[in-house]
Design a protein around this motif. Structure first.
Motif, short mmCIF file in Angstrom:
data_model
loop_
_atom_site.label_atom_id
_atom_site.label_comp_id
_atom_site.label_asym_id
_atom_site.label_seq_id
_atom_site.Cartn_x
_atom_site.Cartn_y
_atom_site.Cartn_z
N GLU A 1 0.84 -1.20 0.00
CA GLU A 1 0.00 0.00 0.00
C GLU A 1 0.87 1.25 0.00
O GLU A 1 0.55 2.23 -0.67
CB GLU A 1 -0.92 0.00 1.22
CG GLU A 1 -2.00 -1.07 1.17
CD GLU A 1 -2.68 -1.29 2.51
OE1 GLU A 1 -3.74 -1.95 2.51
OE2 GLU A 1 -2.17 -0.83 3.55
N LEU B 1 -5.33 -2.43 -3.81
CA LEU B 1 -4.53 -1.62 -2.90
C LEU B 1 -5.09 -0.20 -2.80
O LEU B 1 -5.15 0.37 -1.70
CB LEU B 1 -3.07 -1.59 -3.35
CG LEU B 1 -2.34 -2.94 -3.25
CD1 LEU B 1 -0.99 -2.87 -3.96
CD2 LEU B 1 -2.16 -3.35 -1.80
N LEU C 1 -6.54 1.67 0.60
CA LEU C 1 -6.07 2.99 1.03
C LEU C 1 -7.23 3.97 1.18
O LEU C 1 -7.22 4.82 2.06
CB LEU C 1 -5.01 3.52 0.05
CG LEU C 1 -3.66 2.82 0.12
CD1 LEU C 1 -2.81 3.18 -1.09
CD2 LEU C 1 -2.93 3.18 1.41
#
Length: 124
Positions: A8, A44, A48
């Motif tokens: 990430e 990812l 986030l």
């Protein structure tokens, strides 16, 4: 601040370099470093967003992503977390370890001296 995985972080770092960016822009940028599948990058990004580290806005038929965390603030947070976990909040053992392994350069030592000197002036 929620924990951000190494993968990430790579996505977030790419956004710090250039934003706003579409998922396809990020995929192209990240594929220079790692051959990640499109779905991996999108997963990812979604993580986030859920962690409130990245925001987005819809523009026509695509989403443009941008960081919600400042790089410097995140770096300070992670540095403090590392020192707390590994050195019980003390910085000197970390620096001593680098010094013992001769990994400190003269430039590093000069910068550390400046930082300490400035701290002493502000805290006397």
């Amino acid at each position: 601040m929620k924990d951000i995985s190494k993968a990430e972080y790579e996505v977030l770092n790419a956004l710090w370099e250039k934003y706003p960016a579409s998922a396809n822009d990020l995929i192209a940028t990240l594929n220079i470093i790692k051959p990640w599948h499109d779905k991996t990058v999108k997963t990812l990004l979604n993580r986030l967003v859920k962690k409130e580290a990245v925001g987005f806005q819809k523009e026509k038929r695509k989403y443009l992503y941008y960081p919600l965390l400042e790089k410097e603030a995140y770096t300070q947070y992670e540095s403090k977390s590392l020192i707390e976990r590994l050195f019980s909040g003390r910085v000197s053992p970390l620096i001593a370890g680098f010094a013992k392994n001769q990994e400190l350069k003269k430039e590093d030592i000069s910068q550390l001296k400046e930082i300490i000197s400035q701290w002493e002036k502000e805290n006397d």
